[in-house]
Enzyme design. Structure first.
Site, PDB file in Angstrom:
ATOM      1  N   SER A   2      -2.601   6.347   6.257  1.00  0.00           N
ATOM      2  CA  SER A   2      -2.202   5.945   7.604  1.00  0.00           C
ATOM      3  C   SER A   2      -0.711   5.631   7.635  1.00  0.00           C
ATOM      4  O   SER A   2      -0.147   5.158   6.633  1.00  0.00           O
ATOM      5  CB  SER A   2      -2.998   4.686   7.973  1.00  0.00           C
ATOM      6  OG  SER A   2      -2.453   4.075   9.106  1.00  0.00           O
TER       7      SER A   2
ATOM      8  N   TYR B  45      -6.573  -4.223   6.547  1.00  0.00           N
ATOM      9  CA  TYR B  45      -6.908  -2.800   6.633  1.00  0.00           C
ATOM     10  C   TYR B  45      -5.757  -1.974   6.036  1.00  0.00           C
ATOM     11  O   TYR B  45      -5.969  -1.105   5.182  1.00  0.00           O
ATOM     12  CB  TYR B  45      -7.161  -2.390   8.094  1.00  0.00           C
ATOM     13  CG  TYR B  45      -7.130  -0.903   8.265  1.00  0.00           C
ATOM     14  CD1 TYR B  45      -8.190  -0.120   7.822  1.00  0.00           C
ATOM     15  CD2 TYR B  45      -6.018  -0.262   8.819  1.00  0.00           C
ATOM     16  CE1 TYR B  45      -8.141   1.269   7.942  1.00  0.00           C
ATOM     17  CE2 TYR B  45      -5.972   1.115   8.937  1.00  0.00           C
ATOM     18  CZ  TYR B  45      -7.031   1.871   8.498  1.00  0.00           C
ATOM     19  OH  TYR B  45      -6.977   3.240   8.596  1.00  0.00           O
TER      20      TYR B  45
ATOM     21  N   LYS C 135      -5.379   0.624   2.598  1.00  0.00           N
ATOM     22  CA  LYS C 135      -4.878   2.009   2.567  1.00  0.00           C
ATOM     23  C   LYS C 135      -3.754   2.136   1.539  1.00  0.00           C
ATOM     24  O   LYS C 135      -3.707   3.087   0.757  1.00  0.00           O
ATOM     25  CB  LYS C 135      -4.364   2.429   3.952  1.00  0.00           C
ATOM     26  CG  LYS C 135      -5.466   2.634   4.963  1.00  0.00           C
ATOM     27  CD  LYS C 135      -6.266   3.902   4.671  1.00  0.00           C
ATOM     28  CE  LYS C 135      -7.627   3.880   5.268  1.00  0.00           C
ATOM     29  NZ  LYS C 135      -8.519   4.947   4.870  1.00  0.00           N
TER      30      LYS C 135
END
Ligand code: NAD
Ligand code: WQD
Length: 340
Positions: free
Chosen positions: A126, A151, A155
């Site tokens: 991302s 989150y 990643k």
């Protein structure tokens, strides 16, 4: 002989569009998904679109025994790894759930791949790994930064684990795809994004407001240093994003890089207000919206330098903003309750 791809999280929003693209490109597709954020109904829809069958396994990427069975029973040439949890807010409430699912899950998957000598993997990363401080366009050479949410941290952690793992062993060939803002839906209106509960992301909120399911869209911030004061993002059609995965796979098969990192965006930023106005115009409707305070953690502007994906993978996004907004409304209006 057809190549076979294991798609973890293949029943989800991006994964389902990728399955269509893979089947259209004549790959065998095996989906492993625990359906924690998706519906079994998506499988029939994929079949309707492509006229082809995929093999579905309901299960979890953290289940070692199951993974061993999957790799033993199926000949697999590569893995596309979408499975993960993705709600930024929730990741701050239940960090360990996110780290277990996204980080431990990825490690378990890699261990099974190593055991079965399968080295090609495309990972859903991302733009969040660039952090908040760089001006756009964001180029892959920029050092990654500490993300502000759990989150994003998961990643970045998996990106780092993949890079370290690849260094140790020439089995591996990894593509790290840093997605910008995927929106839209398949042109058929049969598959699309179906978030649980109140949506966090802009487009599901826009379509649910247009449906009358939400009263008013709140636009977070009207005082950013942008052309109209609202945030700017690089929105990419999910069908283009899916296509990028096929390009990345082909690149891994032909070039076998140890690790390749590519931004997957269009290279163009649109403001939230522009998106809202284009949505109204393209779909001939009025949207109820209001300006409210900025949302914590948002950056003013975020868009990709999309040149590396073009040069290496031959990937260029083909759909424009109007296509994205037309297709997302087609999906939502045909499926007012998603897959329910
Ligand atoms: P999604 O939630 O629609 O799809 C993820 C799928 O993975 C779901 O079908 C879910 O049931 C499955 N899953 C979750 N945990 C699993 C587990 N432990 N075992 C097996 N299956 C599991 O999300 P999406 O938008 O399609 O995103 C796909 C990937 O792309 C995710 O890794 C996400 O973090 C990443 N990503 C998404 C965006 C975005 O804006 N949508 C942006 C950048 C990166
Ligand atoms: C886009 C713009 C909001 C909702 C997130 C994750 C990122 C990635 C993609 C997974 C912003 C504004 C939004 C609303 C609004 N996901 N907005 N009203 O924040 O760019 O990225 O999804 O990897 O990691 O952080 O996407 O769709 O939430 O917001 O005004 O109701 O729309 O402020 O400017 P974001 P988004």
């Amino acid at each position: 002989m057809k190549q076979s791809i294991l798609v973890t999280g293949g029943a989800g929003f991006i994964g389902s569009h990728c399955c269509v693209e893979l089947l259209d490109h004549n790959f065998n597709v095996i989906v492993l998904d625990n359906l924690s954020n998706s519906s079994i109904k998506v499988l029939d829809r994929i079949k309707k679109i492509t006229g082809k069958e995929l093999h579905f396994i309901q299960g979890d990427i953290r289940d070692k025994v199951l993974l061993d069975q999957v790799f033993t029973q199926h000949h697999i040439d590569a893995v596309i790894h979408f499975a993960g949890l993705k709600a930024v807010g929730e990741s701050m409430q239940v960090p360990l759930t996110y780290f277990d699912n996204n980080i431990s899950g990825s490690i378990t998957l890699l261990q099974a791949m190593q055991q079965h000598r399968i080295g090609h993997l495309v990972f859903s990363s991302s733009a969040t790994v660039y952090g908040e401080n760089y001006p756009s366009p964001l180029h892959e050479d920029l050092p990654t930064a500490q993300p502000t949410n759990n989150y994003g941290y998961s990643k970045l952690a998996v990106e780092q684990i993949l890079q370290a793992t690849a260094k140790a062993n020439d089995l591996w060939s990894f593509a790290l795809l840093r997605y910008f803002n995927p929106i839209g839906a398949h042109q058929s209106g049969l598959i699309g994004e179906d978030p649980n509960g109140i949506p966090n992301n802009l487009l599901p909120y826009v379509t649910q407001t247009a449906m009358g399911k939400r009263e008013v869209l709140s636009i977070y911030g009207h005082d950013y240093p942008t052309q109209d004061g609202t945030g700017v993002r690089d929105f990419i059609h999910v069908v283009d994003l899916a296509h990028a995965h096929v390009k990345a796979l082909q690149y891994l098969f032909t070039h076998k890089p140890s690790v390749g990192i590519w931004n997957i965006g269009t290279g163009t930023g649109y403001s939230v207000l522009e998106v809202v106005k284009r949505f109204e115009q393209v779909n001939q409707l009025k949207l109820n919206y209001q300006f409210v305070e900025r949302r914590a953690g948002d950056v003013a502007v975020c868009f990709a330098d999309a040149n590396k994906a073009k040069q290496d993978l031959g990937f260029v996004a083909e759909h424009n903003l109007d296509d994205m907004l037309r297709d997302v409304w087609h999906w939502q209006s045909q499926n007012p309750d998603g897959y329910a």
